[in-house]
Design an enzyme around this catalytic site. Structure first.
Site, PDB file in Angstrom:
ATOM      1  N   GLU A 195     -12.247   0.605 -10.142  1.00 35.47           N
ATOM      2  CA  GLU A 195     -11.886  -0.348 -11.199  1.00 35.47           C
ATOM      3  C   GLU A 195     -12.761  -0.252 -12.451  1.00 35.47           C
ATOM      4  OE1 GLU A 195      -9.960  -1.397  -7.585  1.00 35.47           O
ATOM      5  OE2 GLU A 195     -12.123  -1.222  -7.963  1.00 35.47           O
TER       6      GLU A 195
ATOM      7  N   ARG B 289       0.713   3.785  -3.291  1.00 36.98           N
ATOM      8  CA  ARG B 289       0.089   5.085  -3.004  1.00 36.98           C
ATOM      9  C   ARG B 289       1.121   6.191  -2.790  1.00 36.98           C
ATOM     10  NH1 ARG B 289      -5.539   3.924   0.289  1.00 36.98           N
ATOM     11  NH2 ARG B 289      -5.651   1.679  -0.070  1.00 36.98           N
TER      12      ARG B 289
ATOM     13  N   ASP C 241      -5.244 -10.096  -7.889  1.00 34.73           N
ATOM     14  CA  ASP C 241      -5.635  -9.289  -9.047  1.00 34.73           C
ATOM     15  C   ASP C 241      -4.485  -8.580  -9.762  1.00 34.73           C
ATOM     16  OD1 ASP C 241      -5.303  -7.759  -6.776  1.00 34.73           O
ATOM     17  OD2 ASP C 241      -7.092  -6.537  -7.056  1.00 34.73           O
TER      18      ASP C 241
ATOM     19  N   GLU D 116       0.822  -1.212   0.000  1.00 32.93           N
ATOM     20  CA  GLU D 116       0.000   0.000   0.000  1.00 32.93           C
ATOM     21  C   GLU D 116       0.857   1.263   0.000  1.00 32.93           C
ATOM     22  OE1 GLU D 116      -3.052   0.097  -0.565  1.00 32.93           O
ATOM     23  OE2 GLU D 116      -3.894  -1.843  -0.003  1.00 32.93           O
TER      24      GLU D 116
END
Length: 629
Positions: free
Chosen positions: A529, A264, A393, A260
């Protein structure tokens, strides 16, 4: 008649004079040497160009420059171009003090397309051939570096020195249409809530007018930096930059999640550095990048999930020694780019080792990978479960995007991606009833589940990106089918907003839709998404229906998640329009991803983050492609 009346002597004198004058003229021109020769040989266009005001330089187009051919790509990222660049004066790529000149007040938004582009481009091309220096431009504002700069770093290649002259003839700013203005208004409303109640903290709690902390690193602010730049929000950007300069400090005793914080924070800083040219963001990126490196000190080189960025230690979660496959294979774009910019190979070496290790691992199913990997043994765990949702994913996304980032040279990445998509087709694709929607399910120990996470809606955009980069057209056909399904995950729900997870009906039942929602899955986190994939689909097809679908989604966000005092909130129940049960949390990715992709979706300017020059990380932060396509 008069000539015949002259005597023979008079005629001879006149002819002699003409001959004398002609000879004198040739001698005079010849004595001028090369200047006369070059003048007579120059084209009309070249002569016209030289007649312009000396020293006047054109600025680059607003926000981002238009794409150029590889052999003409001098001004953008010289280190990316395979051709030799002319030896010109250099300064640091990223000056420490940026002087931002406001655009002329009489500049109005005009389209860069249609007739104006046809007329301007040939003339512009002639002038750009004469440019030796580049000027960074942001929607009409010319950004110049402080001329008292330090010598250039030996590690980072620099672009040409910007001109100190503000260009009067620069290209008009990028046009903003009504739907894009609606996105800007939504961003400003969200930003107002963050600024009023959560400034400098990780996430806004808009209902309670407070904030929550995850890492204590201003996550929302850093995630939104490049969005503000792309949207042209100069005032908000400058204010956020001041906070980054004075208050973004990584030397603190805090555990952060490697994945993360990479996508980010590191991704956001690198992207903002490339868009703005401001070295502040690169210096911060180097700092956080170095502090994340202890995560890779494991027996297998598969990184731990958590890092204490103050102490320089790393560890797995308390309950397991596993990391998730998506997390360890979706940090590569950022660390590779950090190595390219700094000249320090350790960042890329660490993440490349992870990819090579995963490439060789057993336990895959026709290219599909399990969700977990052990940091001690380096082996997959929890075998037999395959999904394109949470925990797996972005592994598939980054296979393709690393291949694109590196100039389409790393064949192992492409092979793994192509094999995985074939695995998806073979094991995970099904059609629902009654509308026969194509969807991606899950496989658990040989048993198919018709469950699909909203996270899987990244896939249509990724497939379309691959097709755009020369992969099989079958991928584009599958992308078109899947984006229809992702849209229906919104359209078939009472609020017009998708839940976190849906289950599809495989058998027709009277009174039942394709999409079924379980009570535990009906929340909406303002995820990006579907909008992300709509952006790719519109950019590559030009089909307006994708813009219309995105417009519907934005309107429903405004209707059911907007908080009057500022900000937007996640909701618990997408099936109850009268009470969607707000959760009092605005995720940082709503500003970093969702609204950014909305703005780009509604733009008809393909040069606004040109997809032949940039590749988005999984948090929607654009990074440059190393070798232009």
């Amino acid at each position: 008649k008069k000539w015949k009346q002259l005597s023979r002597l008079q005629r001879s004198i006149i002819l002699f004079l003409f001959a004398f004058l002609a000879v004198c003229g040739v001698i005079s021109l010849t004595s001028m040497g090369e200047p006369w020769k070059s003048l007579t040989n120059k084209s009309l266009d070249e002569q016209r160009t030289e007649s312009e005001v000396p020293g006047l330089k054109l600025a680059n187009p607003a926000v981002l420059p238009a794409p150029q051919k590889a052999d003409a790509n001098i001004g953008d990222y010289p280190e990316l171009s395979p051709q030799k660049q002319p030896k010109l004066p250099h300064v640091r790529r990223s000056p420490s003090n940026l002087q931002i000149k406001p655009p002329r007040r009489d500049v109005r938004l005009k389209t860069r397309h249609a007739t104006s582009r046809v007329v301007e481009e040939p003339f512009q091309a002639d002038k750009e051939e004469k440019m030796e220096k580049s000027v960074i431009s942001w929607r009409g504002a010319v950004i110049e570096p402080d001329q008292n700069t330090e010598p250039p770093s030996s590690k980072i290649k620099e672009p040409e020195k910007p001109s100190s002259v503000e260009a009067e003839g620069q290209k008009e700013p990028v046009p903003i249409n009504e739907r894009q203005m609606a996105v800007i208004e939504a961003f400003r409303h969200a930003w107002k809530g963050y600024k009023d109640f959560a400034w400098g903290h990780d996430e806004l709690k808009p209902l309670s007018k407070s904030y929550s902390e995850w890492f204590g690193l201003g996550l929302t602010l850093v995630d939104a930096l490049d969005t503000m730049w792309i949207l042209g929000l100069k005032e908000e950007f400058e204010e956020a930059r001041k906070w980054v300069a004075s208050d973004l400090v990584f030397d603190k005793n805090v555990d952060v999640n490697l994945f993360e914080s990479t996508i980010r924070i590191l991704g956001g800083l690198l992207s903002t550095y490339h868009l703005s040219g401001d070295s502040l963001f690169l210096e911060k990126a180097k700092d956080i990048g170095n502090r994340l490196m202890p995560a890779f000190k494991t027996p297998s080189k598969i990184p731990y999930s958590d890092v204490n960025i103050g102490r320089g230690t790393a560890h797995p979660p308390r309950w397991t020694s596993d990391s998730t496959v998506a997390e360890v294979t979706s940090i590569q774009l950022e660390f590779r780019e950090l190595s390219r910019l700094t000249g320090d190979e350790k960042f890329q070496k660490a993440v490349d080792e992870v990819m090579k290790h995963v490439h060789m691992l057993s336990g895959k199913n026709d290219g599909l990978v399990p969700m977990f990997i052990n940091t001690n043994s380096g082996q997959f765990t929890h075998l037999g479960v395959y999904t394109l949702g949470a925990r797996a994913d972005s592994y598939y996304e980054y296979l393709l995007k690393q291949w694109i980032q590196g100039g389409k040279k790393e064949n192992e990445l492409l092979e793994d991606y192509m094999r995985a998509i074939e695995g998806v087709k073979k094991h995970l694709l099904q059609r629902s009833q009654p509308k026969k929607l194509t969807f991606v399910g899950e496989l658990a120990h040989g048993h198919f589940s018709a469950k699909m996470d909203h996270l899987v809606c990244f896939l249509p955009g990724t497939l379309a990106l691959g097709a755009h980069n020369g992969l099989t057209t079958d991928h584009m056909k599958l992308a078109e089918a899947l984006i229809e399904t992702c849209y229906q995950m919104y359209a078939q729900v009472e609020t017009g907003l998708s839940p976190e997870i849906v289950h599809f009906n495989l058998h027709a039942q009277k009174g039942h839709k394709d999409v079924e929602i379980k009570p535990a899955d009906r929340h909406n986190l303002l995820r990006p998404e579907t909008v992300e994939s709509l952006f790719y689909m519109y950019r590559f097809t030009g089909d307006k229906k994708y813009q219309d679908w995105g417009w519907e989604i934005l309107q429903n966000f405004n209707k059911y998640t907007r908080v009057p005092t500022g900000g937007y909130t996640s909701i618990n129940n997408v099936q109850n329009p009268s009470n969607p049960e707000p959760r009092d949390k605005m995720e940082s990715f709503f500003l970093g991803e969702t609204l950014k992709y909305m703005f780009l979706l509604f733009s008809d300017d393909i040069d606004l983050i040109n997809l032949d020059k940039y590749v988005f990380n999984t948090e929607a932060h654009p990074l440059p492609i190393w070798v232009p396509a």
